[in-house]
Design a protein around this motif. Structure first.
Motif, PDB file in Angstrom:
ATOM      1  N   GLY A 179      -1.687  -3.843   3.647  1.00 50.49           N
ATOM      2  CA  GLY A 179      -0.668  -4.501   2.885  1.00 50.49           C
ATOM      3  C   GLY A 179       0.594  -5.016   3.726  1.00 50.49           C
ATOM      4  O   GLY A 179       0.714  -4.516   4.872  1.00 50.49           O
ATOM      5  N   ARG A 180       1.338  -5.916   3.266  1.00 51.73           N
ATOM      6  CA  ARG A 180       2.579  -6.651   4.127  1.00 51.73           C
ATOM      7  C   ARG A 180       3.662  -5.445   3.864  1.00 51.73           C
ATOM      8  O   ARG A 180       4.416  -5.533   4.872  1.00 51.73           O
ATOM      9  N   THR A 181       3.529  -4.525   3.073  1.00 56.03           N
ATOM     10  CA  THR A 181       4.512  -3.506   2.680  1.00 56.03           C
ATOM     11  C   THR A 181       3.627  -2.249   2.790  1.00 56.03           C
ATOM     12  O   THR A 181       2.612  -2.077   2.009  1.00 56.03           O
ATOM     13  N   VAL A 182       4.072  -1.281   3.488  1.00 55.46           N
ATOM     14  CA  VAL A 182       3.620   0.103   3.419  1.00 55.46           C
ATOM     15  C   VAL A 182       4.714   1.231   2.734  1.00 55.46           C
ATOM     16  O   VAL A 182       5.635   1.217   3.729  1.00 55.46           O
ATOM     17  N   ASP A 210       0.810  -1.356  -0.117  1.00 53.69           N
ATOM     18  CA  ASP A 210      -0.002  -0.050   0.077  1.00 53.69           C
ATOM     19  C   ASP A 210       0.997   1.218   0.174  1.00 53.69           C
ATOM     20  O   ASP A 210       2.010   1.189   0.804  1.00 53.69           O
ATOM     21  N   LEU A 211       0.550   2.317  -0.692  1.00 52.53           N
ATOM     22  CA  LEU A 211       1.341   3.454  -0.660  1.00 52.53           C
ATOM     23  C   LEU A 211       0.513   4.711   0.213  1.00 52.53           C
ATOM     24  O   LEU A 211      -0.830   4.679   0.359  1.00 52.53           O
ATOM     25  N   VAL A 212       1.310   5.368   0.905  1.00 47.93           N
ATOM     26  CA  VAL A 212       0.683   6.389   1.685  1.00 47.93           C
ATOM     27  C   VAL A 212       0.853   7.939   1.144  1.00 47.93           C
ATOM     28  O   VAL A 212       1.954   8.090   0.799  1.00 47.93           O
ATOM     29  N   THR A 246      -2.352   5.414 -12.766  1.00 52.86           N
ATOM     30  CA  THR A 246      -1.815   4.502 -12.081  1.00 52.86           C
ATOM     31  C   THR A 246      -2.693   3.084 -11.982  1.00 52.86           C
ATOM     32  O   THR A 246      -2.133   2.190 -11.744  1.00 52.86           O
ATOM     33  N   GLY A 247      -3.935   3.248 -11.821  1.00 47.78           N
ATOM     34  CA  GLY A 247      -4.889   2.277 -11.734  1.00 47.78           C
ATOM     35  C   GLY A 247      -5.105   1.845 -10.234  1.00 47.78           C
ATOM     36  O   GLY A 247      -5.781   0.836  -9.753  1.00 47.78           O
ATOM     37  N   LEU A 248      -4.486   2.719  -9.247  1.00 49.64           N
ATOM     38  CA  LEU A 248      -4.316   2.562  -8.004  1.00 49.64           C
ATOM     39  C   LEU A 248      -5.724   2.853  -7.463  1.00 49.64           C
ATOM     40  O   LEU A 248      -6.645   3.689  -7.801  1.00 49.64           O
ATOM     41  N   ALA A 308       7.053  -0.712  -9.204  1.00 52.86           N
ATOM     42  CA  ALA A 308       8.025  -1.360  -8.547  1.00 52.86           C
ATOM     43  C   ALA A 308       7.735  -2.250  -7.400  1.00 52.86           C
ATOM     44  O   ALA A 308       8.429  -3.243  -6.861  1.00 52.86           O
ATOM     45  N   HIS A 309       6.653  -1.710  -6.407  1.00 56.36           N
ATOM     46  CA  HIS A 309       6.304  -2.644  -5.312  1.00 56.36           C
ATOM     47  C   HIS A 309       4.966  -3.233  -5.512  1.00 56.36           C
ATOM     48  O   HIS A 309       4.592  -3.871  -4.393  1.00 56.36           O
ATOM     49  N   GLY A 310       4.372  -3.447  -6.598  1.00 57.09           N
ATOM     50  CA  GLY A 310       3.212  -3.901  -6.813  1.00 57.09           C
ATOM     51  C   GLY A 310       1.947  -3.549  -5.877  1.00 57.09           C
ATOM     52  O   GLY A 310       1.263  -4.445  -5.385  1.00 57.09           O
TER      53      GLY A 310
END
Length: 400
Positions: free
Chosen positions: A325-328, A253-255, A304-306, A280-282
């Protein structure tokens, strides 16, 4: 003691007031029933009898009624919401105010910016409880409204809680005896600042410790400890006790950040970096900052389709409640310090993207680059640090 009075102007400030209150009574069970008579913000009252009861329960400085399940050591705390005007902040604050009531605290919703006469009306209503309060808790020492209140009334005990990374700048400036200026603003005084300079100067003195005044900074951020000021760590213990653990999703997830809206980062460059980070980070979701413009968010979603998410609570609570997400991945902001605390033990990895000098607008404050680098560089050791290199319309993203 005649009670403790908190002034908040943002959802994060109110969250951190609840965290501070939890440290005063850590054995208090989360989720205690709300005080009788406390109504939701802006909620109409149908009868004069109900109006009288609600006014008594939510008047500034009024002590909350005894709450079933609450420990006797819980502080007599009244929260005054100096309501902002933007709808996103108001919506989040309404939900945070209800959480505060669920914890048994009294919340008074003050339309402090509600048109002509609002300032005078607010000062008249808040003067009595301010004079009686043993401790005043504030979230934004740079706020003109708070500075005006402090210039009129000097509390015996003052606590400053986090309202973002500005806490780091406040601690440094008060320690050096400097004029209080937000980090993203240029140093030149405009007409408004010149008029308010005497208020700011007096408020700065009231924000410093004195013979009859103690000052505490309650923070999750690495701050310089000014002489005479007590710094207390905010570990987000209330958030962890109240929510979660969250369900983890795949990917990242992006913040988002309001660096574009505050005039620090170029809008086109920001959009390209977000697109590169997503690839890059899916990443699949973009958690928007409450101050981000609808136009910018629409562009991000289309390009971006986000999935753009407008959180209805501060991100620390959203992440802890899940799914997350497992990565933020975040731009330099408070969350690179707070999320590792709120998500401790969940397995979520937090990463911060460092802002390169070429991203900045020509009109950005000269202090912006150094401050943002400091925010990223002082993040917790378990936070990954990423670098993004974007050239033209395509560019590439690398991880360091």
């Amino acid at each position: 003691m005649t009670g403790q009075l908190a002034f908040v102007e943002s959802p994060v400030q109110l969250l951190n007031v609840l965290e501070w209150a939890h440290t005063q009574a850590p054995d208090r069970a989360p989720g205690a029933a709300p005080a009788p008579g406390a109504s939701a913000p802006d909620e109409p009252v149908s009868t004069s009898a109900q109006a009288s009861r609600t006014a008594d329960a939510t008047a500034p400085g009024a002590a909350p009624a005894p709450t079933p399940g609450a420990a006797r050591t819980a502080p007599a705390l009244t929260v005054v919401v100096l309501s902002p005007t933007d709808p996103m902040s108001r919506g989040q604050l309404r939900r945070m105010a209800q959480l505060a009531r669920d914890e048994g605290f009294t919340v008074h919703w003050q339309e402090a910016r509600g048109g002509r006469g609002a300032l005078v009306r607010t000062l008249r209503q808040l003067a009595p409880p301010l004079r009686r309060a043993e401790r005043v808790i504030i979230g934004d020492p740079f706020s003109r409204y708070v500075q005006l209140l402090l210039s009129l009334f000097s509390p015996r005990h003052l606590t400053v809680v986090d309202d973002g990374t500005a806490t780091m700048e406040f601690a440094a400036q008060i320690g050096r005896g400097e004029r209080l200026v937000r980090w993203h603003r240029k140093g030149n005084l405009g007409p408004r600042e010149l008029v308010l300079a005497p208020v700011t100067s007096l408020a700065r003195r009231r924000l410093a410790p004195a013979r009859r005044r103690t000052v505490e900074i309650f923070t999750s951020l690495p701050v310089e400890t000014p002489a005479g000021i007590e710094v207390t760590e905010n570990s987000y213990a209330w958030t962890r006790a109240r929510f979660g653990p969250p369900l983890l999703t795949g990917g990242a997830d992006l913040v988002g950040t309001s660096l574009v809206e505050t005039g620090v980062v170029d809008a086109d460059h920001y959009a390209r970096v977000v697109a590169e980070l997503a690839r890059a980070h899916g990443a699949t979701r973009y958690f928007a900052h409450r101050r981000e413009s609808a136009e910018k968010l629409h562009r991000i979603a289309v390009d971006t389709g986000l999935q753009v998410v407008r959180p209805d609570l501060p991100l620390e609570l959203i992440a802890r409640r899940g799914p997350i997400g497992r990565t933020v991945v975040s731009f330099p902001s408070t969350v690179v310090h707070t999320l590792p605390l709120a998500l401790a033990g969940t397995g979520v990895k937090v990463a911060v993207i460092e802002v390169a000098p070429e991203w900045l607008r020509a009109t950005a404050s000269p202090r912006a680059q150094g401050f943002l680098s400091g925010v990223a560089g002082t993040a917790a050791h378990e936070v990954d640090r990423l670098t993004a290199r974007v050239t033209g319309a395509t560019g590439a993203t690398g991880t360091a």
